[in-house]
Write a protein that holds these residues in place. Structure first.
Motif, mmCIF file in Angstrom:
data_model
loop_
_atom_site.group_PDB
_atom_site.id
_atom_site.type_symbol
_atom_site.label_atom_id
_atom_site.label_comp_id
_atom_site.label_asym_id
_atom_site.label_seq_id
_atom_site.Cartn_x
_atom_site.Cartn_y
_atom_site.Cartn_z
ATOM 1 N N HIS A 1 0.876 -1.306 -0.210
ATOM 2 C CA HIS A 1 -0.051 0.135 -0.023
ATOM 3 C C HIS A 1 0.862 1.262 0.103
ATOM 4 O O HIS A 1 0.499 2.268 -0.618
ATOM 5 N N ARG B 1 2.234 1.881 -3.525
ATOM 6 C CA ARG B 1 1.169 2.531 -4.393
ATOM 7 C C ARG B 1 1.098 3.686 -4.162
ATOM 8 O O ARG B 1 0.950 4.666 -4.879
ATOM 9 N N ARG C 1 -15.460 4.706 -16.875
ATOM 10 C CA ARG C 1 -14.032 4.881 -16.264
ATOM 11 C C ARG C 1 -13.282 5.693 -17.364
ATOM 12 O O ARG C 1 -13.358 5.534 -18.362
ATOM 13 N N LYS D 1 -4.423 6.387 -7.431
ATOM 14 C CA LYS D 1 -5.188 6.398 -6.509
ATOM 15 C C LYS D 1 -5.563 7.792 -6.156
ATOM 16 O O LYS D 1 -5.003 8.099 -4.844
ATOM 17 N N TYR E 1 -12.852 10.649 -6.934
ATOM 18 C CA TYR E 1 -13.752 9.347 -7.289
ATOM 19 C C TYR E 1 -15.158 9.663 -7.742
ATOM 20 O O TYR E 1 -16.005 8.974 -7.381
ATOM 21 N N THR F 1 -16.676 0.040 -8.226
ATOM 22 C CA THR F 1 -16.712 1.549 -8.020
ATOM 23 C C THR F 1 -15.452 1.488 -6.940
ATOM 24 O O THR F 1 -14.923 2.664 -6.743
ATOM 25 N N ALA F 2 -15.264 0.380 -6.103
ATOM 26 C CA ALA F 2 -13.880 0.397 -5.238
ATOM 27 C C ALA F 2 -13.690 -1.039 -5.182
ATOM 28 O O ALA F 2 -13.025 -1.517 -3.937
ATOM 29 N N ASP F 3 -13.741 -1.815 -6.253
ATOM 30 C CA ASP F 3 -13.173 -3.087 -6.405
ATOM 31 C C ASP F 3 -12.684 -3.685 -7.626
ATOM 32 O O ASP F 3 -13.261 -3.079 -8.495
ATOM 33 N N ASN F 4 -12.002 -4.578 -7.599
ATOM 34 C CA ASN F 4 -11.876 -5.091 -9.064
ATOM 35 C C ASN F 4 -12.569 -6.365 -9.216
ATOM 36 O O ASN F 4 -13.277 -6.921 -8.178
ATOM 37 N N GLY G 1 -5.184 -3.559 -8.284
ATOM 38 C CA GLY G 1 -5.617 -3.826 -6.700
ATOM 39 C C GLY G 1 -4.612 -4.703 -6.284
ATOM 40 O O GLY G 1 -4.243 -5.563 -6.662
ATOM 41 N N ILE G 2 -4.395 -4.494 -4.844
ATOM 42 C CA ILE G 2 -3.433 -5.204 -4.120
ATOM 43 C C ILE G 2 -4.253 -6.609 -3.769
ATOM 44 O O ILE G 2 -3.628 -7.620 -3.926
ATOM 45 N N ARG H 1 -6.646 -7.702 -5.698
ATOM 46 C CA ARG H 1 -6.569 -8.525 -7.143
ATOM 47 C C ARG H 1 -5.140 -9.278 -7.316
ATOM 48 O O ARG H 1 -5.310 -10.637 -7.981
ATOM 49 N N THR I 1 -13.085 -8.084 -5.627
ATOM 50 C CA THR I 1 -12.008 -7.900 -4.621
ATOM 51 C C THR I 1 -11.615 -6.481 -4.331
ATOM 52 O O THR I 1 -11.830 -5.680 -5.257
ATOM 53 N N GLY I 2 -11.069 -6.271 -3.159
ATOM 54 C CA GLY I 2 -10.679 -5.136 -2.578
ATOM 55 C C GLY I 2 -10.385 -5.179 -1.204
ATOM 56 O O GLY I 2 -10.754 -6.006 -0.521
ATOM 57 N N THR I 3 -9.545 -4.054 -0.729
ATOM 58 C CA THR I 3 -9.194 -4.139 0.670
ATOM 59 C C THR I 3 -10.385 -4.095 1.339
ATOM 60 O O THR I 3 -10.769 -4.607 2.357
HETATM 61 N N1 PMP Z 1 -10.576 -0.279 -7.932
HETATM 62 C C1 PMP Z 1 -10.653 1.021 -6.947
HETATM 63 C C2 PMP Z 1 -11.238 2.064 -7.808
HETATM 64 C C3 PMP Z 1 -10.542 1.008 -5.881
HETATM 65 O O1 PMP Z 1 -10.935 2.037 -5.067
HETATM 66 C C4 PMP Z 1 -10.248 -0.338 -5.054
HETATM 67 C C5 PMP Z 1 -9.884 0.062 -3.409
HETATM 68 N N2 PMP Z 1 -8.489 0.269 -3.029
HETATM 69 C C6 PMP Z 1 -9.833 -1.572 -5.757
HETATM 70 C C7 PMP Z 1 -10.015 -1.361 -6.922
HETATM 71 C C8 PMP Z 1 -9.350 -2.402 -4.867
HETATM 72 O O2 PMP Z 1 -7.879 -2.351 -4.566
HETATM 73 P P1 PMP Z 1 -7.190 -2.808 -3.289
HETATM 74 O O3 PMP Z 1 -7.443 -4.262 -3.520
HETATM 75 O O4 PMP Z 1 -5.878 -2.545 -3.710
HETATM 76 O O5 PMP Z 1 -7.893 -2.487 -2.089
#
Ligand code: PMP
Length: 292
Positions: free
Chosen positions: A51, A54, A142, A153, A157, A188-191, A212-213, A215, A248-250
């Motif tokens: 993190h 990035r 996007r 990042k 948003y 919107t906040a995930d892969n 994405g970490i 991902r 997937t996402g944090t």
């Molecule tokens: N895409 C977007 C636009 C995001 O904001 C996030 C959240 N950080 C992700 C994907 C997932 O990324 P990560 O697994 O690194 O949290």
């Protein structure tokens, strides 16, 4: 915000409702800044160095100098976790351009603000995490890399927020954004991942996704588990025709998808998802300790 949220702000640890930045911070005025969302489990930040790396790359891409070294940022995160009342939680680490005169030119901004908020975060309600999320394909696209590269990042948003508003209005849990060519980019906040005929598929990040970490970890875990993976362009049809789909996402961690634009997927949570979910939980247990 939960009542026990705490914030580290330029060297001070405060209750989040006491932490204030100037109203002329260009992060607020123009979304000029970068951030990371970091989870911690058992008081240990998960994949922290990735993190921080990035964050540094995002900052470099917008010509913003982070006033703290990576070691100093690591110490900030550790201190925040120590002071947080719960063992598990979520940290939003931000670096803004800082206070400056009105007008978007960053050159007269004094000093970037470094802010880290620790709190709890639930992306999609727990029920939905069990039953599977309902998705829609958003009409909001996007931005292309020559507009704002998806790998940065940034604090901008708004197109993701517009997509989320669309999802709220449609009564579903999450929206998928396409890129300018109409191919799948990300949530919107995930892969986003699909499974078709036992192969795990996800768009490459040059299709308009954040690197994405989670991902990257899921791709590694799949390969280690003998699941064939492929980063390739996906269309809307590929989402509809998938055997399985998940996000997937944090914040999100791993969320199985039940439907996309009202098309029910045949399997949710599917067998590949279950294997990866188990491997993901094991990785957290190995890196952060404890059973989950
Ligand atoms: N895409 C977007 C636009 C995001 O904001 C996030 C959240 N950080 C992700 C994907 C997932 O990324 P990560 O697994 O690194 O949290």
């Amino acid at each position: 915000m939960s009542t026990h949220s705490i914030t580290w702000l330029n060297g001070q640890l405060l209750s989040t409702d006491q932490a204030v930045v100037p109203v002329n911070d260009h992060g607020l005025l123009y979304g000029d800044g970068v951030f990371e969302g970091i989870r911690f489990y058992r008081r240990r930040a998960f994949r922290l160095q990735r993190h921080l790396q990035r964050l540094r790359l995002s900052a470099r891409a917008i010509a913003l100098e982070i006033p703290l070294s990576t070691d100093e940022l690591t110490a900030v995160i550790e201190r925040l976790i120590d002071a947080f009342p719960d063992d598990d939680g979520y940290i939003r680490l931000m670096v803004t351009r800082g206070a400056g005169p009105l007008g978007l030119n960053p050159k007269n901004c004094s000093q970037p603000n470094v802010i880290a908020i620790a709190d709890q975060l639930t992306m999609i309600y727990i029920d939905q995490q069990q039953a599977g999320a309902r998705l829609m394909v958003s009409s909001v696209r996007r931005l292309p890399a020559d507009g704002l590269d998806s790998r940065i990042k940034s604090l901008n948003y708004l197109n993701h927020i517009l997509a989320k508003i669309e999802a709220n209005h449609a009564g579903v849990d999450e929206a998928i954004l396409l890129n300018a060519q109409g191919r799948v980019a990300e949530g919107t906040a995930d892969n986003v991942f699909t499974v078709r005929n036992g192969r795990l598929l996800t768009p490459s990040c040059s299709e308009g996704a954040l690197e994405g970490i989670t991902r990257a970890l899921v791709l590694e875990l799949a390969q280690a588990d003998g699941i064939e993976t492929c980063e390739q362009p996906l269309g809307v049809y590929d989402l509809y025709a998938a055997d399985e789909c998940f996000l997937t996402g944090t914040g999100a961690e791993l969320i199985p998808v039940a439907s996309i634009d009202c098309r029910l997927l045949p399997s949710c949570p599917g067998p590949v998802f279950r294997r990866l979910q188990l491997a993901f939980q094991r990785t957290i247990a190995v890196e952060c300790g404890g059973e989950r």
